[in-house]
Motif scaffolding. Structure first.
Motif, PDB file in Angstrom:
ATOM      1  N   UNK A  85       0.793  -1.215   0.000  1.00  0.00           N
ATOM      2  CA  UNK A  85       0.000   0.000   0.000  1.00  0.00           C
ATOM      3  C   UNK A  85       0.824   1.263   0.000  1.00  0.00           C
ATOM      4  N   UNK A  86       0.151   2.381   0.330  1.00  0.00           N
ATOM      5  CA  UNK A  86       0.828   3.679   0.307  1.00  0.00           C
ATOM      6  C   UNK A  86       1.896   3.776   1.399  1.00  0.00           C
ATOM      7  N   UNK A  87       1.618   3.148   2.560  1.00  0.00           N
ATOM      8  CA  UNK A  87       2.537   3.271   3.693  1.00  0.00           C
ATOM      9  C   UNK A  87       3.236   1.963   4.045  1.00  0.00           C
ATOM     10  N   UNK A  88       2.490   0.834   3.935  1.00  0.00           N
ATOM     11  CA  UNK A  88       3.010  -0.421   4.473  1.00  0.00           C
ATOM     12  C   UNK A  88       3.012  -1.524   3.422  1.00  0.00           C
ATOM     13  N   UNK A  89       3.933  -2.454   3.608  1.00  0.00           N
ATOM     14  CA  UNK A  89       3.942  -3.704   2.868  1.00  0.00           C
ATOM     15  C   UNK A  89       3.580  -4.802   3.872  1.00  0.00           C
ATOM     16  N   UNK A  90       2.423  -5.442   3.659  1.00  0.00           N
ATOM     17  CA  UNK A  90       1.956  -6.501   4.549  1.00  0.00           C
ATOM     18  C   UNK A  90       2.148  -7.842   3.862  1.00  0.00           C
ATOM     19  N   UNK A  91       2.702  -8.815   4.597  1.00  0.00           N
ATOM     20  CA  UNK A  91       2.875 -10.156   4.062  1.00  0.00           C
ATOM     21  C   UNK A  91       2.388 -11.173   5.079  1.00  0.00           C
ATOM     22  N   UNK A  92       1.698 -12.202   4.561  1.00  0.00           N
ATOM     23  CA  UNK A  92       1.172 -13.254   5.416  1.00  0.00           C
ATOM     24  C   UNK A  92       1.289 -14.579   4.672  1.00  0.00           C
ATOM     25  N   UNK A  93       1.901 -15.569   5.305  1.00  0.00           N
ATOM     26  CA  UNK A  93       2.012 -16.894   4.708  1.00  0.00           C
ATOM     27  C   UNK A  93       1.489 -17.917   5.704  1.00  0.00           C
ATOM     28  N   UNK A  94       0.626 -18.818   5.232  1.00  0.00           N
ATOM     29  CA  UNK A  94       0.034 -19.825   6.113  1.00  0.00           C
ATOM     30  C   UNK A  94       0.144 -21.200   5.460  1.00  0.00           C
ATOM     31  N   UNK A  95       0.159 -22.219   6.318  1.00  0.00           N
ATOM     32  CA  UNK A  95       0.134 -23.602   5.876  1.00  0.00           C
ATOM     33  C   UNK A  95      -1.226 -24.168   6.260  1.00  0.00           C
ATOM     34  N   UNK A  96      -2.115 -24.343   5.281  1.00  0.00           N
ATOM     35  CA  UNK A  96      -3.472 -24.795   5.566  1.00  0.00           C
ATOM     36  C   UNK A  96      -3.499 -26.226   6.078  1.00  0.00           C
ATOM     37  N   UNK A  97      -2.555 -27.051   5.643  1.00  0.00           N
ATOM     38  CA  UNK A  97      -2.537 -28.441   6.089  1.00  0.00           C
ATOM     39  C   UNK A  97      -2.183 -28.528   7.575  1.00  0.00           C
ATOM     40  N   UNK A  98      -1.202 -27.741   7.989  1.00  0.00           N
ATOM     41  CA  UNK A  98      -0.787 -27.737   9.391  1.00  0.00           C
ATOM     42  C   UNK A  98      -1.621 -26.770  10.230  1.00  0.00           C
ATOM     43  N   UNK A  99      -2.462 -25.970   9.564  1.00  0.00           N
ATOM     44  CA  UNK A  99      -3.289 -24.957  10.247  1.00  0.00           C
ATOM     45  C   UNK A  99      -2.417 -24.054  11.122  1.00  0.00           C
ATOM     46  N   UNK A 100      -1.414 -23.449  10.479  1.00  0.00           N
ATOM     47  CA  UNK A 100      -0.512 -22.579  11.223  1.00  0.00           C
ATOM     48  C   UNK A 100      -0.009 -21.462  10.333  1.00  0.00           C
ATOM     49  N   UNK A 101       0.347 -20.334  10.964  1.00  0.00           N
ATOM     50  CA  UNK A 101       0.967 -19.229  10.244  1.00  0.00           C
ATOM     51  C   UNK A 101       2.447 -19.538  10.078  1.00  0.00           C
ATOM     52  N   UNK A 102       2.906 -19.522   8.836  1.00  0.00           N
ATOM     53  CA  UNK A 102       4.330 -19.717   8.589  1.00  0.00           C
ATOM     54  C   UNK A 102       5.082 -18.442   8.966  1.00  0.00           C
ATOM     55  N   UNK A 103       4.529 -17.289   8.557  1.00  0.00           N
ATOM     56  CA  UNK A 103       5.164 -16.012   8.889  1.00  0.00           C
ATOM     57  C   UNK A 103       4.199 -14.875   8.597  1.00  0.00           C
ATOM     58  N   UNK A 104       4.414 -13.748   9.284  1.00  0.00           N
ATOM     59  CA  UNK A 104       3.737 -12.514   8.927  1.00  0.00           C
ATOM     60  C   UNK A 104       4.727 -11.377   9.112  1.00  0.00           C
ATOM     61  N   UNK A 105       4.576 -10.317   8.320  1.00  0.00           N
ATOM     62  CA  UNK A 105       5.551  -9.232   8.384  1.00  0.00           C
ATOM     63  C   UNK A 105       4.904  -7.917   7.993  1.00  0.00           C
ATOM     64  N   UNK A 106       5.338  -6.857   8.674  1.00  0.00           N
ATOM     65  CA  UNK A 106       4.939  -5.495   8.342  1.00  0.00           C
ATOM     66  C   UNK A 106       6.214  -4.711   8.067  1.00  0.00           C
ATOM     67  N   UNK A 107       6.293  -4.056   6.921  1.00  0.00           N
ATOM     68  CA  UNK A 107       7.452  -3.224   6.598  1.00  0.00           C
ATOM     69  C   UNK A 107       6.993  -2.017   5.804  1.00  0.00           C
ATOM     70  N   UNK A 108       7.905  -1.140   5.487  1.00  0.00           N
ATOM     71  CA  UNK A 108       7.559   0.039   4.702  1.00  0.00           C
ATOM     72  C   UNK A 108       7.203  -0.349   3.277  1.00  0.00           C
ATOM     73  N   UNK A 109       6.278   0.379   2.687  1.00  0.00           N
ATOM     74  CA  UNK A 109       5.841   0.100   1.323  1.00  0.00           C
ATOM     75  C   UNK A 109       6.992   0.251   0.348  1.00  0.00           C
ATOM     76  N   UNK A 110       6.977  -0.550  -0.700  1.00  0.00           N
ATOM     77  CA  UNK A 110       7.995  -0.451  -1.754  1.00  0.00           C
ATOM     78  C   UNK A 110       7.486   0.346  -2.943  1.00  0.00           C
ATOM     79  N   UNK A 111       6.287   0.916  -2.813  1.00  0.00           N
ATOM     80  CA  UNK A 111       5.729   1.685  -3.933  1.00  0.00           C
ATOM     81  C   UNK A 111       6.460   3.009  -4.089  1.00  0.00           C
TER      82      UNK A 111
END
Length: 740
Positions: A714-740
């Motif tokens: 987005x304008x301010x932030x880069x949001x990332x979320x990765x999940x493993x549906x088989x294991x029903x768990x979040x692999x990772x999540x991250x908030x950083x500055x936008x690359x736009x």
């Protein structure tokens, strides 16, 4: 008109003595409050007894409240003594029983089903023992003390996880106060030690039953009872420290424009509005002006005011974004501005959580935007079922795996789950939306039917057995059709207004049908009915329409009036209504004013597909929310669409639903969305800019086997979320500055 009972008359005569006796206590009632408390107690007596016989399925709290209030009013009548006797009879007194010392929840339970019964019941008995022992008969003193002594083992042996916040704190309260009543230092000490453990853990990890509109209030009650009733200074100081933690949580999340807790909630029994007993606590604190609270003795002693810090932080420092721990395994994120609140959770706690929510604009009668998975077609949280193990009726939803990441007013959210029991007849993900908002899809206005009536259903629907629909007669006149064939619940349609002592009100209806009644119910500041006038239509009008009316004068202590047309349970009634009118005025002055009218319009059912990647924008007032469905899969893994559905506006709500399966299924359904909110959109130019910003947001979703990767740049932030549906768990999540 129902006459004032003997209990009220005696209470008024005894008022001077009560005020003197309570002068050094927290409950210091005015003359008007004594009258109202006596009226409320009389109503509870009618719910408890029918022709001198105890009603079946009467819960412990009615019996406990009658008993406590009667002693406080300085008049324990024969009937109120029966209530105390019935309360004590709920206790399991068999020393060979596994539940010895515990309490049944209802008068017709054949055994203890809910082990928390002793925790709730003993709180009231301790209050009676502490405050009104000198008003009890010798026999009552003996019986109450024996009940307290018998409960000791059930309290001390009740092992509760520290994550079960409300019962953990209630057990602490009972250990401390029961220990003092019995002179048991060991029990008191165990309560203080557990409270130290809870404070230490909650200071670091937060509260597991976070922001619950129901259980946060019970937490505050438990700690307030310790602070107000304990004779031990160290116990009182610990309770105050814990109270400050909880009040600070409430203050940080109190959304004043809608008079409710903002943000995500655990254990929320009001899916539509996120309200509950917490409203009484904040009303006592002066934070909620919509409804005043008149304290009885329990309410007075179970309340301690918020700290100066909590009062100062409430509504200040906006806009605000917070990420907080809620138990050792979870976190919540919340963004709060003047007219906008958006919150998300990283995990669920129970089957009644709200883990993705938003509030737009002002109004206490506006549904909270929330997203959840359900298996019973209970789109608005109104269908109660028996909760396994407890014996209580609750609106239970599914407990899916969830994952989220949020920065400011922007969220990525995924939910994935399956049907859990045989009663789950479908598998769906639903987002509740306010009906009185403006809707846009990819920048184009959607002409959604949003005409809502001020007349609202005020009873829980019983599936297809109860209904409200709109139709037209052959002349084109709009009619409201109410039907009830339920043997479990009645069906009411009502509207509420402020009322003033001495004013006269007339409620009239033009109806075809039978088996209904009209009511004028006057409520006090706590929402309790203190006076009611009604008329039964009897056989009614089976051939043509006919007008029926009820008239009443507002009594002392009434702050609101509810005009209600009602179909009783078990009568299999169906009526057509073509007029509902409420007038206020005075016959002597011949000056009447209409304050309510028949305002129904013919309903237009709608079901619009929302394509994956399209941007749906919802605007209320100066706040707007962009919603983009990123993906949804059915129980076989096939991509499906969300649909924006208008299936009736009785709850002032629409819904955005993805149907993973229309039948009971063991498969998994998954849905993912992106949200973006913005406040202060005071003119069309700013709103158009927001729409363009939302449509241009670069949001991606990719899959790789059971892994799902989501990204929003987005304008301010880069949001990332990765999940493993088989294991029903979040692999990772991250908030950083936008690359736009």
């Amino acid at each position: 008109m129902r006459p004032i009972g003997r209990l009220i008359v005696v209470a008024l005569l005894a008022y001077a003595n009560i005020a003197q006796a309570q002068s050094s206590e927290l409950w210091k009632p005015t003359k008007e409050e004594v009258t109202r408390l006596a009226q409320e107690t009389e109503i509870l007596l009618m719910r408890f007894l029918a022709n001198g016989v105890v009603r079946k399925h009467t819960p412990w709290d009615i019996l406990a409240t009658i008993s406590l209030n009667s002693f406080a009013l300085n008049k324990s009548t024969y009937n109120s003594s029966l209530a105390l006797e019935a309360l004590l009879s709920l206790q399991d007194t068999s020393k060979n029983s596994k539940t010895y010392g515990n309490f049944k929840w209802y008068t017709d339970d054949d055994r203890v089903l809910d082990l928390n019964g002793v925790e709730f019941s003993i709180r009231h008995l301790l209050l009676i023992w502490k405050l009104y022992r000198n008003k009890m008969s010798g026999k009552q003193v003996e019986e109450v003390y024996r009940a307290l002594a018998d409960s000791r083992g059930a309290i001390d042996g009740h092992e509760i996880s520290i994550k079960y916040t409300n019962i953990f704190l209630m057990n602490i309260c009972n250990r401390i106060l029961l220990g003092e009543a019995l002179g048991d230092q060991k029990l008191q000490s165990s309560g203080r030690q557990r409270l130290k453990e809870w404070i230490s853990r909650s200071t670091v990890d937060g509260t597991d039953e976070y922001l619950s509109p129901t259980y946060t209030a019970i937490d505050l009650e438990n700690l307030s009872l310790i602070e107000n009733l304990s004779n031990d200074l160290s116990s009182k100081a610990l309770a105050r420290k814990a109270l400050d933690l909880l009040w600070l949580d409430v203050a940080k999340h109190w959304f004043a424009p809608q008079a409710r807790l903002g943000g995500p909630h655990s254990r929320d029994y009001d899916r539509l509005y996120n309200t509950g007993p917490i409203d009484n606590q904040v009303s006592r604190a002066g934070w909620r002006k919509e409804r005043s609270v008149v304290d009885g003795p329990f309410g007075a002693y179970a309340y301690s005011p918020p700290s100066a810090v909590a009062n100062r932080i409430k509504g200040s420092g906006l806009p605000r974004f917070m990420i907080e721990r809620v138990g050792s395994a979870g976190r919540i994120s919340s963004y709060w501005s003047k007219n906008l609140y958006i919150g998300s959770a990283s995990s669920g706690y129970s089957a009644h959580d709200n883990t993705l929510v938003a509030n737009l604009g002002a109004g206490a009668d506006v549904p909270t935007i929330s997203m959840f998975m359900d298996g019973r077609g209970d789109y608005y949280g109104l269908k109660k079922i028996l909760e396994p193990g407890s014996g209580h009726l609750k609106s239970l939803h599914l407990r899916p795996f969830i994952a989220s990441v949020q920065a400011g007013p922007e969220v990525l959210y995924l939910t994935s789950g399956t049907a859990e029991t045989k009663v789950d007849s479908s598998l769906e993900t639903t987002m509740i939306l306010p009906a009185d908002a403006e809707y846009f899809i990819d920048g184009r206005r959607l002409p959604i039917f949003s005409s809502t009536s001020k007349w609202k259903l005020d009873t829980i629907l019983d599936g297809d057995n109860t209904s409200l629909s709109i139709e037209k007669d052959i002349g084109g006149r709009v009619l409201a059709l109410m039907s009830n064939s339920s043997s479990k619940v009645g069906l009411g349609l009502s509207q509420s207004f402020p009322s003033k002592f001495g004013q006269e009100y007339v409620f009239s209806a033009d109806v075809l049908g039978k088996g209904f009644s009209l009511h004028l119910d006057f409520e006090d500041g706590s929402g309790n009915i203190i006076w009611s006038q009604s008329v039964d239509a009897g056989e009614g009008n089976r051939i043509g329409f006919g007008r029926i009316s009820v008239r009443a004068t507002a009594p002392l202590g009434a702050t609101r009036l509810r005009a209600r047309i009602f179909l009783d349970k078990g009568k299999h009634s169906s009526i057509r209504i073509r007029d509902l009118t409420v007038m206020v005025g005075s016959t002597s002055k011949i000056a009447w004013q209409q304050i309510a009218r028949f305002d129904f319009r013919e309903f237009k059912a709608e079901s619009l597909p929302i394509n994956t990647g399209s941007t749906l924008v919802v605007r209320r007032g100066a706040a707007a929310l962009a919603i983009r469905p990123l993906a949804a899969w059915n129980d076989g893994g096939i991509p499906i669409k969300f649909r924006l559905i208008n299936d009736g506006l009785a709850n002032n709500a629409l819904r955005l639903t993805a149907t993973h399966s229309r039948t009971h299924s063991n498969g998994v359904g998954t849905a993912a969305v992106w949200l973006l909110g913005q406040d202060f959109l005071s003119d069309e130019y700013k709103f158009e800019q927001f729409i363009q910003r939302a449509m241009n947001e670069n949001v991606k979703l990719k899959t790789n086997g059971s892994n799902v990767f989501m990204e929003a740049n987005g304008e301010k932030y880069l949001l990332r979320l990765e999940v493993d549906l088989k294991k029903r768990s979040s692999v990772s999540y991250r908030i950083s500055n936008s690359t736009r």
